[in-house]
Design a protein around this motif. Sequence first.
Motif, PDB file in Angstrom:
ATOM      1  N   GLN A 201       7.999  -4.835   2.270  1.00  0.00           N
ATOM      2  CA  GLN A 201       9.465  -4.844   2.224  1.00  0.00           C
ATOM      3  C   GLN A 201      10.016  -4.123   1.000  1.00  0.00           C
ATOM      4  OE1 GLN A 201      11.054  -8.831   1.542  1.00  0.00           O
ATOM      5  NE2 GLN A 201       9.028  -9.513   0.965  1.00  0.00           N
ATOM      6  N   ARG A 202       9.228  -4.131  -0.082  1.00  0.00           N
ATOM      7  CA  ARG A 202       9.700  -3.444  -1.276  1.00  0.00           C
ATOM      8  C   ARG A 202       9.889  -1.954  -1.007  1.00  0.00           C
ATOM      9  NH1 ARG A 202      10.581  -3.876  -6.672  1.00  0.00           N
ATOM     10  NH2 ARG A 202      10.116  -1.875  -7.636  1.00  0.00           N
ATOM     11  N   GLU A 203       8.961  -1.402  -0.210  1.00  0.00           N
ATOM     12  CA  GLU A 203       9.078   0.017   0.145  1.00  0.00           C
ATOM     13  C   GLU A 203      10.325   0.258   0.998  1.00  0.00           C
ATOM     14  OE1 GLU A 203       5.301   1.342   1.881  1.00  0.00           O
ATOM     15  OE2 GLU A 203       4.347  -0.143   0.605  1.00  0.00           O
ATOM     16  N   LEU A 204      10.694  -0.756   1.806  1.00  0.00           N
ATOM     17  CA  LEU A 204      11.888  -0.613   2.644  1.00  0.00           C
ATOM     18  C   LEU A 204      13.168  -0.751   1.819  1.00  0.00           C
ATOM     19  CD1 LEU A 204      10.710  -2.670   5.754  1.00  0.00           C
ATOM     20  CD2 LEU A 204      11.043  -0.201   5.657  1.00  0.00           C
ATOM     21  N   GLN A 205      13.037  -1.395   0.639  1.00  0.00           N
ATOM     22  CA  GLN A 205      14.209  -1.542  -0.238  1.00  0.00           C
ATOM     23  C   GLN A 205      14.340  -0.344  -1.180  1.00  0.00           C
ATOM     24  OE1 GLN A 205      12.990  -5.180  -2.018  1.00  0.00           O
ATOM     25  NE2 GLN A 205      13.601  -6.454  -0.288  1.00  0.00           N
ATOM     26  N   VAL A 206      13.218   0.041  -1.802  1.00  0.00           N
ATOM     27  CA  VAL A 206      13.232   1.083  -2.838  1.00  0.00           C
ATOM     28  C   VAL A 206      12.836   2.457  -2.298  1.00  0.00           C
ATOM     29  CG1 VAL A 206      12.559   1.497  -5.248  1.00  0.00           C
ATOM     30  CG2 VAL A 206      12.272  -0.775  -4.275  1.00  0.00           C
ATOM     31  N   GLY A 207      12.068   2.461  -1.201  1.00  0.00           N
ATOM     32  CA  GLY A 207      11.556   3.714  -0.660  1.00  0.00           C
ATOM     33  C   GLY A 207      10.137   3.983  -1.146  1.00  0.00           C
ATOM     34  N   ILE A 208       9.478   4.976  -0.533  1.00  0.00           N
ATOM     35  CA  ILE A 208       8.137   5.373  -1.004  1.00  0.00           C
ATOM     36  C   ILE A 208       8.219   6.786  -1.566  1.00  0.00           C
ATOM     37  CG2 ILE A 208       6.630   3.889   0.384  1.00  0.00           C
ATOM     38  CD1 ILE A 208       6.343   6.053   2.411  1.00  0.00           C
ATOM     39  N   PRO A 209       7.320   7.108  -2.506  1.00  0.00           N
ATOM     40  CA  PRO A 209       7.377   8.429  -3.137  1.00  0.00           C
ATOM     41  C   PRO A 209       7.187   9.548  -2.107  1.00  0.00           C
ATOM     42  CG  PRO A 209       5.727   7.019  -4.201  1.00  0.00           C
ATOM     43  CD  PRO A 209       6.197   6.309  -2.996  1.00  0.00           C
ATOM     44  N   VAL A 210       8.070  10.546  -2.132  1.00  0.00           N
ATOM     45  CA  VAL A 210       7.869  11.737  -1.301  1.00  0.00           C
ATOM     46  C   VAL A 210       7.611  12.914  -2.238  1.00  0.00           C
ATOM     47  CG1 VAL A 210       9.221  10.950   0.688  1.00  0.00           C
ATOM     48  CG2 VAL A 210      10.368  12.165  -1.148  1.00  0.00           C
TER      49      VAL A 210
END
Length: 325
Positions: A201-210
């Motif tokens: 869920q943290r990735e859904l809140q903050v995003g993942i590195p692109v």
Amino acid sequence: MESKMGELPLDINIQEPRWDQSTFLGRARHFFTVTDPRNLLLSAAQLETSRNIVQNYRAGVVTPGITEDQLWRAKYVYDSAFHPDTGEKVVLIGRMSAQVPMNMTITGCMLTFYRKTPTVVFWQWVNQSFNAIVNYSNRSGDTPITVRQLGTAYVSATTGAVATALGLKSLTKHLPPLVGRFVPFAAVAAANCINIPLMRQRELQVGIPVADEAGQRLGYSVTAAKQGIFQVVISRICMAIPAMAIPPLIMDTLEKKDFLKRRPWLGAPLQVGLVGFCLVFATPLCCALFPQKSSINVSKLEPELRAQIHEQNPSVAVVYYNKGL
């Protein structure tokens, strides 16, 4: 340091898998190597040696007398035991190489003990506890996840799996026995849809590195995280299909035969063996469904990130991210 005769050149790209990841076959070969259960038998010293070979090579130091095959072997041993983004050693049962033996045991038991409520609850709980460890160990990016988030995801997924299993179990009471054998699969599929998004869920809140093609980080994207998580959910469900659909059909036929009626204790080991056979192939092939280094068009990213990329790197049209496993 200049390369002496017979020494390996420093231009082998061990950041990337050995085989072409733009083809399904290349990804399948890569994941057959990554999920190889024999990697679990390696000692801490062997892991450390591989880690040193890889890290030295990346730093421009070639281990004397090493061949290209040995370098790739070291890379795959290193990848099987250490997290790609944080570099820390992954706990044994969270490693990709533990997927087959662990899932084989758990799935085999879920499919064998599906008739009584306490055993249904127990094995769904064991499965979700194992899933929580795997999802945490193979999370994408270096985003820290709090103990509270971990707990919430774990409790929700376990509740979801047990509720689905028991709900379907009561619904299938009046249906042919074969239908009841597929309840564990439905429960696992439902749990994956809850577990993976919650664990990440943290990735859904903050995003993942692109990043761009060269690996230069350009920012964090929630859109990419959603796409990556969706792909992982699909491949996890597909991974469970052969192992949870084929053995029940075989067992349903076998249990009607005298051979198993006289030896009921053979049921569980046989089921576990069948599941194992399916998983040895399903695990790497389903991991290979989508590229590990997934791509997304800049035009599909969030407006702010899109603007930022256009401003700083106007030539970039596609960005890449690690989708996790």
